[in-house]
Design a protein around this motif. Structure first.
Motif, PDB file in Angstrom:
ATOM      1  N   LYS A  30       0.829  -1.200   0.000  1.00  0.00           N
ATOM      2  CA  LYS A  30       0.000   0.000   0.000  1.00  0.00           C
ATOM      3  C   LYS A  30       0.865   1.251   0.000  1.00  0.00           C
ATOM      4  O   LYS A  30       0.588   2.204  -0.730  1.00  0.00           O
ATOM      5  N   ALA A  31       1.912   1.261   0.820  1.00  0.00           N
ATOM      6  CA  ALA A  31       2.812   2.410   0.869  1.00  0.00           C
ATOM      7  C   ALA A  31       3.516   2.610  -0.469  1.00  0.00           C
ATOM      8  O   ALA A  31       3.650   3.739  -0.952  1.00  0.00           O
ATOM      9  N   ASP A  32       3.946   1.520  -1.087  1.00  0.00           N
ATOM     10  CA  ASP A  32       4.617   1.596  -2.380  1.00  0.00           C
ATOM     11  C   ASP A  32       3.665   2.102  -3.467  1.00  0.00           C
ATOM     12  O   ASP A  32       4.018   2.959  -4.270  1.00  0.00           O
ATOM     13  N   PHE A  33       2.452   1.589  -3.477  1.00  0.00           N
ATOM     14  CA  PHE A  33       1.453   1.994  -4.458  1.00  0.00           C
ATOM     15  C   PHE A  33       1.131   3.482  -4.326  1.00  0.00           C
ATOM     16  O   PHE A  33       1.155   4.224  -5.313  1.00  0.00           O
ATOM     17  N   CYS A  34       0.848   3.914  -3.103  1.00  0.00           N
ATOM     18  CA  CYS A  34       0.491   5.316  -2.895  1.00  0.00           C
ATOM     19  C   CYS A  34       1.676   6.247  -3.127  1.00  0.00           C
ATOM     20  O   CYS A  34       1.509   7.359  -3.635  1.00  0.00           O
ATOM     21  N   GLY A  35       2.874   5.790  -2.780  1.00  0.00           N
ATOM     22  CA  GLY A  35       4.055   6.596  -3.048  1.00  0.00           C
ATOM     23  C   GLY A  35       4.287   6.800  -4.536  1.00  0.00           C
ATOM     24  O   GLY A  35       4.677   7.881  -4.975  1.00  0.00           O
ATOM     25  N   GLY A  36       4.029   5.765  -5.318  1.00  0.00           N
ATOM     26  CA  GLY A  36       4.162   5.878  -6.766  1.00  0.00           C
ATOM     27  C   GLY A  36       3.179   6.864  -7.363  1.00  0.00           C
ATOM     28  O   GLY A  36       3.534   7.681  -8.213  1.00  0.00           O
ATOM     29  N   TRP A  37       1.939   6.798  -6.899  1.00  0.00           N
ATOM     30  CA  TRP A  37       0.945   7.736  -7.411  1.00  0.00           C
ATOM     31  C   TRP A  37       1.213   9.159  -6.931  1.00  0.00           C
ATOM     32  O   TRP A  37       0.982  10.127  -7.667  1.00  0.00           O
ATOM     33  N   ALA A  38       1.714   9.311  -5.715  1.00  0.00           N
ATOM     34  CA  ALA A  38       2.060  10.649  -5.229  1.00  0.00           C
ATOM     35  C   ALA A  38       3.163  11.257  -6.095  1.00  0.00           C
ATOM     36  O   ALA A  38       3.087  12.424  -6.479  1.00  0.00           O
ATOM     37  N   ALA A  39       4.162  10.467  -6.420  1.00  0.00           N
ATOM     38  CA  ALA A  39       5.249  10.957  -7.278  1.00  0.00           C
ATOM     39  C   ALA A  39       4.734  11.280  -8.675  1.00  0.00           C
ATOM     40  O   ALA A  39       5.132  12.287  -9.277  1.00  0.00           O
ATOM     41  N   HIS A  40       3.837  10.449  -9.188  1.00  0.00           N
ATOM     42  CA  HIS A  40       3.272  10.687 -10.520  1.00  0.00           C
ATOM     43  C   HIS A  40       2.529  12.017 -10.570  1.00  0.00           C
ATOM     44  O   HIS A  40       2.728  12.825 -11.478  1.00  0.00           O
ATOM     45  N   TYR A  41       1.648  12.239  -9.584  1.00  0.00           N
ATOM     46  CA  TYR A  41       0.859  13.474  -9.588  1.00  0.00           C
ATOM     47  C   TYR A  41       1.733  14.691  -9.311  1.00  0.00           C
ATOM     48  O   TYR A  41       1.491  15.763  -9.870  1.00  0.00           O
ATOM     49  N   ALA A  42       2.759  14.561  -8.488  1.00  0.00           N
ATOM     50  CA  ALA A  42       3.667  15.680  -8.240  1.00  0.00           C
ATOM     51  C   ALA A  42       4.455  16.023  -9.501  1.00  0.00           C
ATOM     52  O   ALA A  42       4.649  17.205  -9.826  1.00  0.00           O
ATOM     53  N   GLN A  43       4.889  14.995 -10.225  1.00  0.00           N
ATOM     54  CA  GLN A  43       5.620  15.227 -11.470  1.00  0.00           C
ATOM     55  C   GLN A  43       4.713  15.869 -12.518  1.00  0.00           C
ATOM     56  O   GLN A  43       5.116  16.788 -13.228  1.00  0.00           O
ATOM     57  N   ARG A  44       3.481  15.402 -12.585  1.00  0.00           N
ATOM     58  CA  ARG A  44       2.528  15.982 -13.543  1.00  0.00           C
ATOM     59  C   ARG A  44       2.246  17.441 -13.194  1.00  0.00           C
ATOM     60  O   ARG A  44       2.144  18.285 -14.083  1.00  0.00           O
ATOM     61  N   ALA A  45       2.131  17.755 -11.903  1.00  0.00           N
ATOM     62  CA  ALA A  45       1.900  19.141 -11.485  1.00  0.00           C
ATOM     63  C   ALA A  45       3.085  20.019 -11.864  1.00  0.00           C
ATOM     64  O   ALA A  45       2.900  21.160 -12.305  1.00  0.00           O
ATOM     65  N   ALA A  46       4.296  19.498 -11.729  1.00  0.00           N
ATOM     66  CA  ALA A  46       5.485  20.272 -12.104  1.00  0.00           C
ATOM     67  C   ALA A  46       5.499  20.554 -13.608  1.00  0.00           C
ATOM     68  O   ALA A  46       5.838  21.670 -14.033  1.00  0.00           O
ATOM     69  N   MET A  47       5.132  19.557 -14.400  1.00  0.00           N
ATOM     70  CA  MET A  47       5.082  19.773 -15.852  1.00  0.00           C
ATOM     71  C   MET A  47       4.006  20.798 -16.206  1.00  0.00           C
ATOM     72  O   MET A  47       4.214  21.647 -17.087  1.00  0.00           O
ATOM     73  N   LEU A  48       2.886  20.738 -15.518  1.00  0.00           N
ATOM     74  CA  LEU A  48       1.818  21.696 -15.802  1.00  0.00           C
ATOM     75  C   LEU A  48       2.208  23.109 -15.362  1.00  0.00           C
ATOM     76  O   LEU A  48       1.777  24.083 -15.987  1.00  0.00           O
ATOM     77  N   ARG A  49       3.000  23.222 -14.295  1.00  0.00           N
ATOM     78  CA  ARG A  49       3.475  24.553 -13.898  1.00  0.00           C
ATOM     79  C   ARG A  49       4.351  25.161 -14.989  1.00  0.00           C
ATOM     80  O   ARG A  49       4.289  26.365 -15.237  1.00  0.00           O
ATOM     81  N   ASP A  50       5.165  24.330 -15.634  1.00  0.00           N
ATOM     82  CA  ASP A  50       5.973  24.818 -16.753  1.00  0.00           C
ATOM     83  C   ASP A  50       5.081  25.286 -17.896  1.00  0.00           C
ATOM     84  O   ASP A  50       5.336  26.326 -18.504  1.00  0.00           O
ATOM     85  N   GLU A  51       4.033  24.505 -18.185  1.00  0.00           N
ATOM     86  CA  GLU A  51       3.097  24.914 -19.238  1.00  0.00           C
ATOM     87  C   GLU A  51       2.378  26.202 -18.855  1.00  0.00           C
ATOM     88  O   GLU A  51       2.121  27.058 -19.713  1.00  0.00           O
ATOM     89  N   GLN A  52       2.058  26.356 -17.562  1.00  0.00           N
ATOM     90  CA  GLN A  52       1.390  27.571 -17.109  1.00  0.00           C
ATOM     91  C   GLN A  52       2.293  28.786 -17.272  1.00  0.00           C
ATOM     92  O   GLN A  52       1.852  29.830 -17.742  1.00  0.00           O
ATOM     93  N   SER A  53       3.561  28.648 -16.913  1.00  0.00           N
ATOM     94  CA  SER A  53       4.475  29.780 -17.074  1.00  0.00           C
ATOM     95  C   SER A  53       4.670  30.121 -18.553  1.00  0.00           C
ATOM     96  O   SER A  53       4.795  31.294 -18.909  1.00  0.00           O
ATOM     97  N   LEU A  54       4.644  29.114 -19.407  1.00  0.00           N
ATOM     98  CA  LEU A  54       4.730  29.363 -20.850  1.00  0.00           C
ATOM     99  C   LEU A  54       3.480  30.088 -21.341  1.00  0.00           C
ATOM    100  O   LEU A  54       3.572  31.017 -22.145  1.00  0.00           O
ATOM    101  N   ALA A  55       2.313  29.699 -20.839  1.00  0.00           N
ATOM    102  CA  ALA A  55       1.072  30.370 -21.223  1.00  0.00           C
ATOM    103  C   ALA A  55       1.054  31.816 -20.738  1.00  0.00           C
ATOM    104  O   ALA A  55       0.575  32.712 -21.449  1.00  0.00           O
ATOM    105  N   ILE A  56       1.600  32.054 -19.558  1.00  0.00           N
ATOM    106  CA  ILE A  56       1.674  33.431 -19.055  1.00  0.00           C
ATOM    107  C   ILE A  56       2.629  34.244 -19.921  1.00  0.00           C
ATOM    108  O   ILE A  56       2.345  35.395 -20.272  1.00  0.00           O
ATOM    109  N   ALA A  57       3.752  33.645 -20.295  1.00  0.00           N
ATOM    110  CA  ALA A  57       4.728  34.352 -21.131  1.00  0.00           C
ATOM    111  C   ALA A  57       4.173  34.664 -22.512  1.00  0.00           C
ATOM    112  O   ALA A  57       4.509  35.691 -23.108  1.00  0.00           O
ATOM    113  N   GLU A  58       3.308  33.783 -23.021  1.00  0.00           N
ATOM    114  CA  GLU A  58       2.717  33.993 -24.335  1.00  0.00           C
ATOM    115  C   GLU A  58       1.429  34.804 -24.256  1.00  0.00           C
ATOM    116  O   GLU A  58       0.718  34.939 -25.251  1.00  0.00           O
ATOM    117  N   ASN A  59       1.118  35.340 -23.086  1.00  0.00           N
ATOM    118  CA  ASN A  59      -0.056  36.191 -22.869  1.00  0.00           C
ATOM    119  C   ASN A  59      -1.357  35.453 -23.207  1.00  0.00           C
ATOM    120  O   ASN A  59      -2.190  35.939 -23.969  1.00  0.00           O
TER     121      ASN A  59
END
Length: 112
Positions: A30-59
């Protein structure tokens, strides 16, 4: 009579060992499963933050706002899974994974 008691004690001890092994493996899984999903969602959030900063830069404020909403959702989900990964005695995150109250709290926390 002594042989029967000895066999019973050994059988009970092996049963306890088997049951405790099963519980420990279940908690570790259970700890391994939830840790994997936590890392997945954190990584996805980081990628989306990059896309958000690009969208802000492109107005593109509408895109940036939509992406921000998704980032907040990913952060909430990642934190829920990370909490369960750190303490596998807790229940799995329930559905819905993100509520409006949690989003409002996260939005206020990031704004202030």
């Amino acid at each position: 009579m002594k042989i029967k008691r000895s066999f019973t004690v050994k059988a009970v001890l092996w049963g306890i060992l088997g049951l405790s092994s099963f519980v420990c493996i279940s908690l570790w899984n259970k700890a391994d499963f939830c840790g994997g999903w936590a890392a997945h969602y954190a990584q996805r959030a980081a990628m989306l933050r990059d896309e958000q900063s690009l969208a802000i830069a492109e107005n593109r404020p509408d895109d940036a706002q939509a992406i921000e909403h998704t980032v907040l959702e990913m952060d909430v989900i990642a934190k829920k899974y990370a909490r369960v990964a750190n303490n596998p005695l807790l229940a799995y995150p329930s559905k819905p994974l993100v509520t409006d109250a949690e989003l409002a709290f996260m939005r206020d926390a990031t704004d202030g």
